[in-house]
Design a protein around this motif. Structure first.
Motif, PDB file in Angstrom:
ATOM      1  N   GLY A 197       1.211   0.373   6.495  1.00  0.00           N
ATOM      2  CA  GLY A 197       2.113   0.392   5.359  1.00  0.00           C
ATOM      3  C   GLY A 197       3.537   0.755   5.722  1.00  0.00           C
TER       4      GLY A 197
ATOM      5  N   VAL B  55       0.805  -1.223   0.000  1.00  0.00           N
ATOM      6  CA  VAL B  55       0.000   0.000   0.000  1.00  0.00           C
ATOM      7  C   VAL B  55       0.839   1.274   0.000  1.00  0.00           C
TER       8      VAL B  55
ATOM      9  N   HIS C 246      -4.626  -1.591   7.143  1.00  0.00           N
ATOM     10  CA  HIS C 246      -3.266  -1.577   6.603  1.00  0.00           C
ATOM     11  C   HIS C 246      -2.306  -0.813   7.512  1.00  0.00           C
TER      12      HIS C 246
END
Length: 425
Positions: free
Chosen positions: A66, A37, A64
């Protein structure tokens, strides 16, 4: 009567709100550390898959986290007592994760799925995530090493894909004008992380037959302080200083710098992984359809060499939602999802049948990277790969900047030996 109707409606509304809250309370959030991501075109591909997963599994939400590389963030979270549920992992970080004992053994999950699932994955890549009989991680997508080149530049110069070191050097010289285009790009910077340069140096060293580490009497030490190691560094140094086919400032050239130069036609070739194909198109859509690849020539080694750059998936041992985490891992490894991700990103699928699909076999670059998977080699199975990689990149930098190659290699070997001595304590 009217009052009763209002009362019933009110009770129904309360019940509906209560059921929504109950459902919301039952939604499991899976914290997923990943690099997808934070880079293009992977971000869009991952978000598309996650949206599909959440639609099929409304009781699960993917959150997420990242970071590239994932390991750096994962380590911080684990040491801070904020263990996530799932993580991506580069192969060079698996030994460190094994030593820390933070990964769930996926063997029981795989057995429960059955032989069909296990056999659907590329065996060689899957085996790299197995330590001491425990499957600590499973591959998510595959990466290998080859030389990516601009087919238009080659065609205009009347060149075919080089098969030998001499042909590679000759092509690099012919494709260099020293002003607007250079024949070869080399990632020579340790920024933002040494792994980017190390991962491209590793297969070249192996092509010359040099070992990064060798084990004697149960102890690891540098395996490149010899003629093979010197030749590998000398070859790259000569491309820069003798033949002048590499853009100036190579010791400061990051992967992003070299990739963008390639995408925009300023660099004709670069030693890299298949992810560069998709990223180059994201950098400059006009490069699409103008890329091919060839295996780095054998340089005294009995076979071609490629680095295992695959990205793996693992579940954290301390996750409170292991069953749900496995559902997400299993979803990502479905062949149709592997192919969907690969078509967008040019990361190779890890399902064997998918590698035979036309979108790979008819692509002049991807089919070579798929072939290179047969020659993939793992990093040494030690937790100190990051430090070792930094020492080797420094070796290349020093040689390019003028230090005698033999001396630079010897100093790097001493650093690596020191690193491994400390690891024993």
């Amino acid at each position: 009567m009217k009052a009763k109707v209002c009362l019933v409606l009110a009770l129904c509304l309360i019940a509906a709100l209560f059921s929504v809250n109950v459902f919301a309370d039952r939604t499991v959030e899976l914290k997923f550390v990943n690099s997808s991501v934070v880079q293009a075109p992977d971000k869009g591909a991952m978000e598309e898959l996650v949206a599909q997963f959440e639609k099929e599994n409304p009781d699960i939400k993917i959150v997420h986290i990242g970071n590239n590389p994932p390991w750096a963030k994962l380590l911080t979270l684990v040491l801070g007592g904020q263990t996530p549920d799932i993580t991506q992992m580069y192969p060079q970080d698996i030994p460190a994760a094994r030593e820390l004992g933070v990964m769930e053994d996926l063997t029981p999950y795989i057995k429960k799925e059955g032989a069909k699932f296990k056999n659907s994955l590329v065996p060689k890549i899957t085996a790299s995530g197995n330590f001491d009989g425990k499957q600590l991680v499973l591959p998510f997508f595959a990466m290998s090493s080859a030389v990516l080149y601009n087919t238009e530049h080659f065609k205009n110069a009347g060149l075919a894909a080089p098969q030998t070191l001499a042909e590679l050097t000759k092509a690099s010289v012919k494709l260099t004008d020293g002003k607007s285009r250079w024949g070869m790009g080399i990632v020579g910077s340790k920024a933002p992380k040494a792994d980017s340069a190390y991962s491209r140096l590793f297969p070249i060293m192996r092509s010359f037959g040099a070992q990064v580490l060798e084990q004697k009497g149960g102890h690891w030490s540098a395996g490149f302080n010899n003629a093979k190691g010197v030749r590998s560094i000398q070859y790259l140094t000569d491309l820069v200083n003798k033949y002048k086919v590499v853009p100036p400032g190579v010791t400061d050239a990051s992967y992003n710098d070299v990739r963008v130069g390639f995408a925009n036609g300023r660099i004709a070739m670069m030693m890299t992984s298949n992810n560069t194909v998709g990223q180059a198109v994201a950098d400059n859509p006009q490069i699409d359809g103008k890329m091919g690849a060839f295996l780095f020539p054998k340089a005294g080694f009995a076979k071609y060499a490629s680095m295992n750059g695959c990205i793996y998936l693992g579940i954290l041992k301390n996750s409170k939602h292991k069953a749900e985490a496995w559902r997400f891992v299993r979803f990502l490894l479905r062949p149709e999802n592997q192919e969907k991700f690969a078509k967008i990103t040019c990361r190779l699928p890890v399902t064997s049948a998918s590698l035979k699909k036309d979108f790979i076999q008819n692509d002049p670059a991807l089919k070579v990277f798929a072939q290179a998977l047969n020659y993939n080699e793992d990093y040494p199975p030690v937790a100190e790969n990051g430090e070792i990689g930094a020492a080797l990149v420094e070796c290349l930098q020093q040689a390019i900047l003028g230090k005698p190659v033999k001396e630079a290699v010897s100093e790097a070997a001493k650093k690596v030996d020191s690193i491994m001595e400390k690891a024993k304590k």
